[in-house]
Design an enzyme around this catalytic site. Structure first.
Site, PDB file in Angstrom:
ATOM      1  N   SER A 263      -7.696   0.296 -16.362  1.00  0.00           N
ATOM      2  CA  SER A 263      -7.469   1.647 -15.473  1.00  0.00           C
ATOM      3  C   SER A 263      -8.476   2.781 -16.227  1.00  0.00           C
ATOM      4  O   SER A 263      -8.742   2.829 -17.369  1.00  0.00           O
ATOM      5  CB  SER A 263      -6.008   2.255 -15.775  1.00  0.00           C
ATOM      6  OG  SER A 263      -5.764   3.464 -15.469  1.00  0.00           O
TER       7      SER A 263
ATOM      8  N   LYS B 257      -3.105   0.107 -21.982  1.00  0.00           N
ATOM      9  CA  LYS B 257      -4.576  -0.721 -21.292  1.00  0.00           C
ATOM     10  C   LYS B 257      -5.562  -0.405 -22.526  1.00  0.00           C
ATOM     11  O   LYS B 257      -6.292  -1.571 -22.281  1.00  0.00           O
ATOM     12  CB  LYS B 257      -4.768   0.373 -20.008  1.00  0.00           C
ATOM     13  CG  LYS B 257      -3.755   0.292 -18.899  1.00  0.00           C
ATOM     14  CD  LYS B 257      -3.835  -0.996 -18.194  1.00  0.00           C
ATOM     15  CE  LYS B 257      -2.835  -1.109 -16.916  1.00  0.00           C
ATOM     16  NZ  LYS B 257      -2.553  -2.530 -16.598  1.00  0.00           N
TER      17      LYS B 257
ATOM     18  N   TYR C 158       1.520   4.362 -21.501  1.00  0.00           N
ATOM     19  CA  TYR C 158       0.945   3.334 -20.716  1.00  0.00           C
ATOM     20  C   TYR C 158      -0.654   3.236 -20.725  1.00  0.00           C
ATOM     21  O   TYR C 158      -1.236   2.206 -20.866  1.00  0.00           O
ATOM     22  CB  TYR C 158       1.098   3.919 -19.334  1.00  0.00           C
ATOM     23  CG  TYR C 158       0.301   3.218 -18.207  1.00  0.00           C
ATOM     24  CD1 TYR C 158       0.716   1.965 -17.671  1.00  0.00           C
ATOM     25  CD2 TYR C 158      -0.771   4.050 -17.617  1.00  0.00           C
ATOM     26  CE1 TYR C 158      -0.272   1.579 -16.701  1.00  0.00           C
ATOM     27  CE2 TYR C 158      -1.614   3.697 -16.791  1.00  0.00           C
ATOM     28  CZ  TYR C 158      -1.389   2.015 -16.157  1.00  0.00           C
ATOM     29  OH  TYR C 158      -2.115   1.841 -15.338  1.00  0.00           O
TER      30      TYR C 158
HETATM   31  N1  UFG Z   1      -0.467  14.878  -6.698  1.00  0.00           N
HETATM   32  C1  UFG Z   1       0.009  16.154  -6.172  1.00  0.00           C
HETATM   33  N2  UFG Z   1       1.296  15.886  -5.559  1.00  0.00           N
HETATM   34  C2  UFG Z   1       1.956  15.000  -6.014  1.00  0.00           C
HETATM   35  C3  UFG Z   1       1.339  13.811  -6.630  1.00  0.00           C
HETATM   36  C4  UFG Z   1      -0.061  14.037  -7.077  1.00  0.00           C
HETATM   37  O1  UFG Z   1      -0.722  17.157  -5.856  1.00  0.00           O
HETATM   38  O2  UFG Z   1       3.103  14.793  -5.473  1.00  0.00           O
HETATM   39  C5  UFG Z   1      -2.089  15.316  -7.154  1.00  0.00           C
HETATM   40  C6  UFG Z   1      -2.232  15.065  -8.806  1.00  0.00           C
HETATM   41  O3  UFG Z   1      -2.180  16.433  -9.507  1.00  0.00           O
HETATM   42  C7  UFG Z   1      -3.665  14.597  -8.589  1.00  0.00           C
HETATM   43  C8  UFG Z   1      -3.824  13.609  -7.500  1.00  0.00           C
HETATM   44  O4  UFG Z   1      -2.779  14.316  -6.599  1.00  0.00           O
HETATM   45  O5  UFG Z   1      -4.604  15.767  -8.537  1.00  0.00           O
HETATM   46  C9  UFG Z   1      -3.529  12.296  -7.859  1.00  0.00           C
HETATM   47  O6  UFG Z   1      -2.504  12.054  -8.583  1.00  0.00           O
HETATM   48  P1  UFG Z   1      -1.659  10.653  -8.754  1.00  0.00           P
HETATM   49  O7  UFG Z   1      -0.616  10.759  -9.541  1.00  0.00           O
HETATM   50  O8  UFG Z   1      -1.662  10.048  -7.332  1.00  0.00           O
HETATM   51  O9  UFG Z   1      -2.913  10.034  -9.548  1.00  0.00           O
HETATM   52  P2  UFG Z   1      -3.464  10.326 -10.961  1.00  0.00           P
HETATM   53  O10 UFG Z   1      -4.983  10.560 -10.993  1.00  0.00           O
HETATM   54  O11 UFG Z   1      -2.787  11.331 -11.892  1.00  0.00           O
HETATM   55  O12 UFG Z   1      -3.321   8.788 -11.897  1.00  0.00           O
HETATM   56  C10 UFG Z   1      -3.525   7.486 -11.519  1.00  0.00           C
HETATM   57  C11 UFG Z   1      -2.551   6.775 -11.775  1.00  0.00           C
HETATM   58  C12 UFG Z   1      -2.383   6.441 -13.047  1.00  0.00           C
HETATM   59  C13 UFG Z   1      -3.905   6.190 -13.732  1.00  0.00           C
HETATM   60  C14 UFG Z   1      -5.010   7.117 -13.288  1.00  0.00           C
HETATM   61  C15 UFG Z   1      -6.306   6.911 -13.784  1.00  0.00           C
HETATM   62  O13 UFG Z   1      -1.359   7.050 -11.151  1.00  0.00           O
HETATM   63  O14 UFG Z   1      -1.761   5.221 -13.411  1.00  0.00           O
HETATM   64  O15 UFG Z   1      -4.834   7.346 -11.956  1.00  0.00           O
HETATM   65  O16 UFG Z   1      -7.277   7.626 -13.393  1.00  0.00           O
HETATM   66  F1  UFG Z   1      -3.858   5.799 -14.958  1.00  0.00           F
END
Ligand code: UFG
Length: 338
Positions: free
Chosen positions: A124, A153, A149
């Site tokens: 990841s 990885k 987590y």
């Molecule tokens: N977000 C919101 N509202 C929500 C959920 C997310 O605004 O309800 C925003 C977050 O703040 C972020 C973006 O949407 O800016 C993406 O968030 P995600 O939770 O979808 O993804 P992340 O980038 O935080 O994390 C993902 C995976 C992880 C991985 C990571 C690696 O969930 O498992 O990418 O970059 F490790």
């Protein structure tokens, strides 16, 4: 090639099964169905038109895995099996380290015994840690991970790099995924989170379907064009094709490679919401909420190594991702539980 898919009934594993089959390879799914549904197997049979070789087993169970390796002569392993919820890993670090490291070690031991020398690992982008210097390149020195987590990885990458160092005839690809979304265009397989989704796209699709009232956009004061967080969203079918390309490459290239799988394009939370509403002609009510702890402004890939080495690049657009995510959700309002 004949390929073992550990955790092959999950979101990325199931899409990879389809793409491997389409490319003429033979894949065998091994999964304990801890976080996946048996229904995936029926759906995969519909998509591919063939029975799906499946063994229900825990990838950390050495005697079960020995039996799998003696029954089948594999050319390669793609290792997806593992726990994957960031928040849960903070609450249950021991379970996460035990499961996510045991599965890799058991697979490596079984591969060595059986003379299987190629492995693709589901890593990841999170292993880069809180690096604020996107686009992220494989050569960049990662910062410390921010949750168990992510550490699993990173530790699995280390295990595999050391294994290949000790066994130079092995080949290994550590695929660093960015943000996989979308679903197979049939609408038959997709992401099926348990409980309240943590990730953006499953939350959006559940708001659109009326299952949740509104989306909270976590922060609009980031250092990005519209103030909301920017990520590299990649269609899961493109991601799956990246695994096919990696397997084919490894067969003739011993050694270990770290490879980003992303599009190289950063989209903001509001880009995703607005595109989703436009292409699906459906409303997604949202409110601006406080920042989520640990989130960064921008996180996106430099995907040029994947193109140079594997001849792979993402082809699908954000419109495709939003359309396919919605088709999956609207055809399966309760995921595989329908
Ligand atoms: N977000 C919101 N509202 C929500 C959920 C997310 O605004 O309800 C925003 C977050 O703040 C972020 C973006 O949407 O800016 C993406 O968030 P995600 O939770 O979808 O993804 P992340 O980038 O935080 O994390 C993902 C995976 C992880 C991985 C990571 C690696 O969930 O498992 O990418 O970059 F490790």
């Amino acid at each position: 090639m004949k390929i073992l898919l550990s955790g092959g009934a999950g979101f990325i594993g199931s899409h990879t099964y389809v793409e491997l089959t389409k490319a003429g390879h033979e894949a065998v799914i091994v999964d304990n169905l801890y976080n996946a549904s048996e229904k995936v197997l029926e759906r995969l049979q519909v998509i591919t038109g063939k029975p799906v070789p499946f063994i229900k087993a825990d990838v950390a169970d050495r005697s079960a895995m020995r039996a799998v390796f003696s029954e089948h002569k594999f050319d390669a392993v793609i290792h997806f099996a593992g726990y994957k919820a960031v928040g849960e890993s903070v609450q249950k670090p021991i379970e996460y380290y035990r499961n996510n490291l045991d599965t890799t070690l058991t697979l490596c031991e079984c591969m060595r015994e059986a003379g299987v020398k190629c492995i693709v690992f589901s890593s990841s982008a999170t292993v880069y840690g809180p690096l604020e210097t996107s686009p992220l390149e494989e050569s960049m020195a990662p910062e410390d991970c921010t949750n168990p987590y992510a550490w699993t990885k990173s530790m699995n990458e280390r295990i595999l790099l050391d294994a290949v160092h000790a066994m130079p005839d092995w080949s290994c690809a550590l695929l660093r995924y960015f943000n996989p979304i979308g679903a197979h265009e049939s609408g038959l397989i997709g992401e099926d989170p348990v409980g309240i989704p943590n990730n953006l796209m499953p939350f959006i699709t559940q708001v659109a379907s009326g299952k949740r009232e509104k989306l909270s956009v976590f922060g609009n004061d980031y250092n990005t064009p519209d103030g909301t967080g920017v990520r590299d969203y990649i269609h899961v079918v493109d991601l799956a094709r990246g695994h096919v390309a990696a397997c084919e490459y490894l067969l003739t290239h011993p050694g270990a490679e770290i490879i980003n799988l992303g599009t190289g394009i950063g989209y903001s939370v509001l880009d995703i919401v607005n595109t989703f509403m436009r292409v699906n002609n459906i409303d997604v009510p949202y409110v601006i909420a406080p920042r989520r702890s640990g989130d960064m402004d921008s996180y996106y890939a430099d995907p040029s190594k994947a193109k140079a080495l594997l001849g792979w690049q993402a082809e699908k657009t954000l419109d495709d991702m939003c359309r396919d995510s919605w088709r999956w959700q609207s055809n399966n309002p309760n995921g595989y539980r329908d």
